[in-house]
Design a protein around this motif. Structure first.
Motif, PDB file in Angstrom:
ATOM      1  N   LEU A  89       0.885  -1.175  -0.016  1.00 53.38           N
ATOM      2  CA  LEU A  89      -0.010   0.122   0.167  1.00 53.38           C
ATOM      3  C   LEU A  89       0.875   1.340   0.004  1.00 53.38           C
ATOM      4  N   ASP A  90       1.852   1.517   0.822  1.00 52.21           N
ATOM      5  CA  ASP A  90       2.717   2.515   0.815  1.00 52.21           C
ATOM      6  C   ASP A  90       3.558   2.734  -0.385  1.00 52.21           C
ATOM      7  N   SER A  91       3.948   1.625  -0.969  1.00 54.36           N
ATOM      8  CA  SER A  91       4.310   1.714  -2.425  1.00 54.36           C
ATOM      9  C   SER A  91       3.529   2.167  -3.275  1.00 54.36           C
ATOM     10  N   TRP A  92       2.120   1.630  -3.444  1.00 53.33           N
ATOM     11  CA  TRP A  92       1.126   2.158  -4.297  1.00 53.33           C
ATOM     12  C   TRP A  92       0.835   3.956  -3.903  1.00 53.33           C
ATOM     13  N   ILE A  93       0.925   4.076  -2.695  1.00 52.39           N
ATOM     14  CA  ILE A  93       0.905   5.442  -2.351  1.00 52.39           C
ATOM     15  C   ILE A  93       1.825   6.387  -3.155  1.00 52.39           C
ATOM     16  N   LYS A  94       3.026   5.948  -3.162  1.00 57.43           N
ATOM     17  CA  LYS A  94       4.150   6.714  -3.740  1.00 57.43           C
ATOM     18  C   LYS A  94       4.038   6.585  -5.348  1.00 57.43           C
ATOM     19  N   GLN A  95       3.431   5.721  -5.804  1.00 51.57           N
ATOM     20  CA  GLN A  95       3.083   5.500  -7.240  1.00 51.57           C
ATOM     21  C   GLN A  95       1.961   6.430  -7.764  1.00 51.57           C
ATOM     22  N   GLY A  96       1.402   6.971  -6.680  1.00 48.30           N
ATOM     23  CA  GLY A  96       0.051   7.817  -7.167  1.00 48.30           C
ATOM     24  C   GLY A  96      -1.296   7.541  -6.698  1.00 48.30           C
ATOM     25  N   LEU A  97      -1.323   6.239  -5.814  1.00 45.54           N
ATOM     26  CA  LEU A  97      -2.632   5.901  -5.269  1.00 45.54           C
ATOM     27  C   LEU A  97      -3.271   7.237  -4.631  1.00 45.54           C
ATOM     28  N   PRO A  98      -4.446   7.485  -4.800  1.00 47.82           N
ATOM     29  CA  PRO A  98      -5.205   8.791  -4.422  1.00 47.82           C
ATOM     30  C   PRO A  98      -5.289   8.748  -2.748  1.00 47.82           C
ATOM     31  N   THR A  99      -4.872   9.588  -1.891  1.00 48.09           N
ATOM     32  CA  THR A  99      -5.169   9.607  -0.448  1.00 48.09           C
ATOM     33  C   THR A  99      -5.890  10.924  -0.271  1.00 48.09           C
ATOM     34  N   ILE A 100      -6.696  10.868   1.171  1.00 50.20           N
ATOM     35  CA  ILE A 100      -7.140  12.003   1.424  1.00 50.20           C
ATOM     36  C   ILE A 100      -6.450  12.193   3.196  1.00 50.20           C
ATOM     37  N   LYS A 101      -5.873  13.259   3.085  1.00 51.54           N
ATOM     38  CA  LYS A 101      -4.956  13.677   4.213  1.00 51.54           C
ATOM     39  C   LYS A 101      -5.643  14.514   5.381  1.00 51.54           C
ATOM     40  N   ILE A 102      -5.895  14.037   6.467  1.00 58.41           N
ATOM     41  CA  ILE A 102      -6.426  15.123   7.399  1.00 58.41           C
ATOM     42  C   ILE A 102      -5.593  15.224   8.550  1.00 58.41           C
ATOM     43  N   GLY A 103      -4.623  16.237   8.747  1.00 59.45           N
ATOM     44  CA  GLY A 103      -3.637  16.047   9.712  1.00 59.45           C
ATOM     45  C   GLY A 103      -2.616  14.822   9.610  1.00 59.45           C
ATOM     46  N   LYS A 104      -2.562  14.023  10.353  1.00 60.64           N
ATOM     47  CA  LYS A 104      -1.499  12.789  10.327  1.00 60.64           C
ATOM     48  C   LYS A 104      -2.492  11.723   9.748  1.00 60.64           C
ATOM     49  N   THR A 105      -3.578  11.631   9.645  1.00 62.91           N
ATOM     50  CA  THR A 105      -4.692  10.315   9.216  1.00 62.91           C
ATOM     51  C   THR A 105      -4.868  10.570   7.824  1.00 62.91           C
ATOM     52  N   ILE A 106      -4.542   9.377   7.370  1.00 66.38           N
ATOM     53  CA  ILE A 106      -4.694   9.184   5.821  1.00 66.38           C
ATOM     54  C   ILE A 106      -5.734   8.278   5.567  1.00 66.38           C
ATOM     55  N   ARG A 107      -6.745   8.769   4.737  1.00 64.45           N
ATOM     56  CA  ARG A 107      -7.989   7.965   4.274  1.00 64.45           C
ATOM     57  C   ARG A 107      -8.081   7.653   2.695  1.00 64.45           C
ATOM     58  N   PHE A 108      -8.702   6.727   2.437  1.00 65.21           N
ATOM     59  CA  PHE A 108      -8.762   6.310   1.219  1.00 65.21           C
ATOM     60  C   PHE A 108     -10.206   6.179   0.652  1.00 65.21           C
ATOM     61  N   ASN A 109     -10.572   6.693  -0.423  1.00 70.62           N
ATOM     62  CA  ASN A 109     -11.910   6.659  -0.934  1.00 70.62           C
ATOM     63  C   ASN A 109     -11.714   5.422  -1.842  1.00 70.62           C
ATOM     64  N   LYS A 110     -12.923   4.549  -1.668  1.00 70.58           N
ATOM     65  CA  LYS A 110     -13.064   3.393  -2.421  1.00 70.58           C
ATOM     66  C   LYS A 110     -13.176   3.642  -4.011  1.00 70.58           C
ATOM     67  N   GLU A 111     -13.966   4.691  -4.399  1.00 69.35           N
ATOM     68  CA  GLU A 111     -14.099   5.133  -5.714  1.00 69.35           C
ATOM     69  C   GLU A 111     -12.878   5.390  -6.348  1.00 69.35           C
ATOM     70  N   ALA A 112     -12.226   6.161  -5.748  1.00 65.22           N
ATOM     71  CA  ALA A 112     -10.783   6.715  -6.188  1.00 65.22           C
ATOM     72  C   ALA A 112      -9.823   5.573  -6.129  1.00 65.22           C
ATOM     73  N   ILE A 113      -9.863   4.773  -5.500  1.00 64.64           N
ATOM     74  CA  ILE A 113      -8.948   3.652  -5.299  1.00 64.64           C
ATOM     75  C   ILE A 113      -9.188   2.673  -6.826  1.00 64.64           C
TER      76      ILE A 113
END
Length: 87
Positions: free
Chosen positions: A55-79
């Motif tokens: 997952l960390d590797s995919w985030i570096k490759q551009g997997l969309p995330t939503i960052k709120i402070g230090k919290t990371i969330r993922f939108n299923k549709e965006a995934i």
């Protein structure tokens, strides 16, 4: 080899297994709220069937995330959109 148990022991074993299964289902439902459109990292890994490192590797490759402070969330549709775009 065949083991023959009294009916009372069989019933106790069946009850114990049933309770263990119920507890495991409750734990899974409470910890893996995959019905939500937004997932935390653990839920995203489970949703995708991948490890945290992947997952960390995919985030570096551009997997969309939503960052709120230090919290990371993922939108299923965006995934899903991102996965389809990787073909």
């Amino acid at each position: 080899m065949q083991v023959i148990l009294p009916d009372e022991q069989i019933n106790q074993i069946q009850h114990l297994i049933s309770e263990l299964i119920k507890k495991e289902i409750e734990i899974r439902l409470n910890n893996n709220n995959l019905n939500s459109p937004f997932l935390n990292k653990q839920q995203a890994c489970q949703y995708l069937g991948i490890s945290n490192n992947t997952l960390d590797s995919w985030i570096k490759q551009g997997l969309p995330t939503i960052k709120i402070g230090k919290t990371i969330r993922f939108n299923k549709e965006a995934i899903n959109s991102w996965l389809y775009s990787q073909n």
